[in-house]
Scaffold this active site. Structure first.
Site, PDB file in Angstrom:
ATOM      1  N   ARG A  64       0.788  -1.249   0.000  1.00  0.00           N
ATOM      2  CA  ARG A  64       0.000   0.000   0.000  1.00  0.00           C
ATOM      3  C   ARG A  64       0.814   1.290   0.000  1.00  0.00           C
ATOM      4  O   ARG A  64       0.245   2.367  -0.142  1.00  0.00           O
ATOM      5  CB  ARG A  64      -0.959   0.034   1.187  1.00  0.00           C
ATOM      6  CG  ARG A  64      -1.922  -1.131   1.275  1.00  0.00           C
ATOM      7  CD  ARG A  64      -2.787  -1.267   0.052  1.00  0.00           C
ATOM      8  NE  ARG A  64      -3.852  -2.250   0.224  1.00  0.00           N
ATOM      9  CZ  ARG A  64      -4.454  -2.871  -0.769  1.00  0.00           C
ATOM     10  NH1 ARG A  64      -4.086  -2.636  -2.023  1.00  0.00           N
ATOM     11  NH2 ARG A  64      -5.414  -3.729  -0.537  1.00  0.00           N
ATOM     12  N   ASP A 154      -2.087  -6.203 -11.338  1.00  0.00           N
ATOM     13  CA  ASP A 154      -2.992  -6.869 -10.402  1.00  0.00           C
ATOM     14  C   ASP A 154      -3.925  -5.895  -9.699  1.00  0.00           C
ATOM     15  O   ASP A 154      -3.531  -4.809  -9.296  1.00  0.00           O
ATOM     16  CB  ASP A 154      -2.207  -7.642  -9.346  1.00  0.00           C
ATOM     17  CG  ASP A 154      -3.134  -8.347  -8.388  1.00  0.00           C
ATOM     18  OD1 ASP A 154      -3.841  -9.271  -8.824  1.00  0.00           O
ATOM     19  OD2 ASP A 154      -3.190  -7.954  -7.208  1.00  0.00           O
ATOM     20  N   HIS A 234      -3.688 -15.669  -8.289  1.00  0.00           N
ATOM     21  CA  HIS A 234      -4.832 -16.152  -7.488  1.00  0.00           C
ATOM     22  C   HIS A 234      -5.858 -17.006  -8.249  1.00  0.00           C
ATOM     23  O   HIS A 234      -7.013 -16.622  -8.417  1.00  0.00           O
ATOM     24  CB  HIS A 234      -5.540 -14.992  -6.787  1.00  0.00           C
ATOM     25  CG  HIS A 234      -5.725 -13.740  -7.591  1.00  0.00           C
ATOM     26  ND1 HIS A 234      -6.281 -13.711  -8.858  1.00  0.00           N
ATOM     27  CD2 HIS A 234      -5.422 -12.448  -7.290  1.00  0.00           C
ATOM     28  CE1 HIS A 234      -6.323 -12.473  -9.285  1.00  0.00           C
ATOM     29  NE2 HIS A 234      -5.806 -11.685  -8.358  1.00  0.00           N
ATOM     30  N   ASP A 307      -1.677 -12.802  -1.593  1.00  0.00           N
ATOM     31  CA  ASP A 307      -2.549 -11.693  -1.999  1.00  0.00           C
ATOM     32  C   ASP A 307      -2.955 -10.883  -0.769  1.00  0.00           C
ATOM     33  O   ASP A 307      -4.095 -10.448  -0.627  1.00  0.00           O
ATOM     34  CB  ASP A 307      -3.775 -12.196  -2.758  1.00  0.00           C
ATOM     35  CG  ASP A 307      -4.513 -11.077  -3.495  1.00  0.00           C
ATOM     36  OD1 ASP A 307      -4.002  -9.933  -3.518  1.00  0.00           O
ATOM     37  OD2 ASP A 307      -5.606 -11.334  -4.039  1.00  0.00           O
TER      38      ASP A 307
END
Length: 432
Positions: A64, A154, A234, A307
């Site tokens: 982040r 992603d 994923h 993830d």
């Protein structure tokens, strides 16, 4: 550099305990208990019966920073990673600003180096601004100090087949891998949960498995013609496993990951209407979970990636349709793999090393991670107590955010120490 003597450990959980001396950042000596002569200055770690593995490597982490430091930072995410047994993580590009140039990827790289708890590798965006229209500066990022080796949009799919084709073609000259978030956006417009009887009954807009499977099939074909390396993020459906099986039989250079939550949780969680269970791709049916476990054991799915997706409370504690998708994963991943794969006998501890360390390192071409537990090899290591259990409490995790779907669960296997190049970074649940 300091020396550490690990006493009574079982490499890969096999055989009788041995002593392992770590010195100068490498495994210096492995011998029978009491036979390894350690310097008087060596720190002794009593670890009788504990499992020694190569440090874990996560190809798919959201740290982040920059942009959403209220939910996670490189430092807080590195703490969570070290406590979870990781020695290397790959930070996804969907930051603000987007990591689509060498300035941003270099910034993330330097932050990771300054924190020094795990090796933080920035993932570069495939397209400018994650918009899927124009290729980002892949070459500049790959040759920068950060040495970007994985590229992904992603969070979003590179939906345009021509753009994806060009990215794959370009990647071959750079020796990098393109990681695709497989989701045909025209099939998921407004989708909120796995398509099926349960979603219909509960009033969720269905998310078809074909949205994932169609992109995987398309990109495997594109990678075949480009001679490129493709990685699928994923994986969540039985059909995707079928496509990957077909592609690998044809010799297409494709690898794939599965998340811990897709190995454990099902769309039965929708019954609670709790947005902590909202994730992209969505939790699927029990038959998908069973197939994913088998595919991981068989090697059709190459590795486990977390993830790890921290979100602020206001982005999760809302009505389902407005909530952000994503779950924490770094500190729970190993335990969930033990619960879903080791306990049922689908993997042994050597298999855990394969899917959580060795294969991720091979995919990203990391020379000093995921290495064998042998003398002279880099001492990127994790110690695990296989008999211990722990209870997940979101506020007690190292991440700034608390959005774990495993709140209150009793999970097996406890990370007791993590070593990065011979230095203990975490032990007994605390950063060293």
């Amino acid at each position: 550099m300091s020396e550490v003597l690990l006493k009574g450990v079982r490499p890969y959980g096999e055989g009788d305990g041995v002593d392992v001396l770590v010195a100068d950042g490498v495994i210096a000596e492995i011998g029978a208990p009491g036979a390894v002569a350690a310097p008087g200055s060596a720190e002794v770690v009593e670890a009788e019966g504990q499992v020694l593995l190569p440090g874990l490597v996560d190809l798919h982490t959201h740290l982040r920073e920059p942009g959403r430091e209220d939910t996670e930072t490189v430092e807080s995410g590195s703490r969570a990673a070290a406590l979870g047994g990781y020695t290397a993580v790959f930070a996804m590009a969907n930051t603000d600003p987007v990591a689509d140039n060498s300035l941003v990827t270099g910034h993330v790289w330097r932050l990771g180096q300054e924190v020094g708890l795990v090796d933080v590798y920035p993932v570069g965006a495939v397209t400018v601004g994650l918009k899927g229209e124009r290729l980002a500066e892949m070459g500049t990022m790959a040759t920068s100090e950060a040495g970007v080796r994985v590229f992904s949009d992603d969070g979003l799919c590179v939906a345009d087949p021509l753009v994806m084709r060009r990215a794959l073609e370009y990647s071959t000259a750079l020796g990098v891998v393109v990681a695709q978030h497989a989701e045909e956006p025209r099939l998921t417009d407004g989708a909120q949960a796995n398509e099926g009887e349960r979603a219909s009954r509960l009033g969720y807009v269905g998310w078809p498995s074909s949205a994932e499977e169609s992109i995987v099939a398309r990109d495997c074909i594109l990678a075949r013609h480009a001679g490129a390396r493709l990685h699928i993020c994923h994986v969540s459906t039985t059909g995707t496993v079928d496509v990957l099986t077909w592609a690998k039989e044809l010799g297409i250079d494709v690898t794939a990951e599965v998340t811990p939550h897709h190995l454990l949780l099902t769309d039965e969680r929708l019954e609670t209407y709790d947005p902590v269970n909202k994730v992209n791709p969505p939790l699927r049916a029990e038959r998908d979970v069973d197939r994913l476990r088998q595919a991981l054991a068989e090697g059709v799915l190459d590795c486990v990636a977390t993830d790890h997706a921290p979100h602020a409370e206001q982005d999760k504690c809302s009505e389902w349709s407005a909530a952000r998708p994503g779950m924490l994963g770094l500190q729970t991943a190993l335990s969930i793999v033990v619960e879903t794969m080791v306990r049922p006998g689908l993997l042994d501890w050597r298999g855990v090393a394969r899917v959580m360390s060795e294969r991720p390192s091979e995919i990203a071409r990391l020379p000093d991670q995921g290495r064998p537990l042998a003398e002279g090899e880099p001492a990127n290591l994790v110690l695990v107590d296989p008999d211990a259990e722990w209870t997940v409490r979101g506020p007690e995790l190292a991440s700034i955010a608390h959005n774990t779907p495993f709140e209150g669960m009793r999970l097996p296997a406890v990370v007791t120490a993590t070593l990065l190049r011979g230095r203990i970074t975490a032990r007994e649940g605390k950063i060293d």
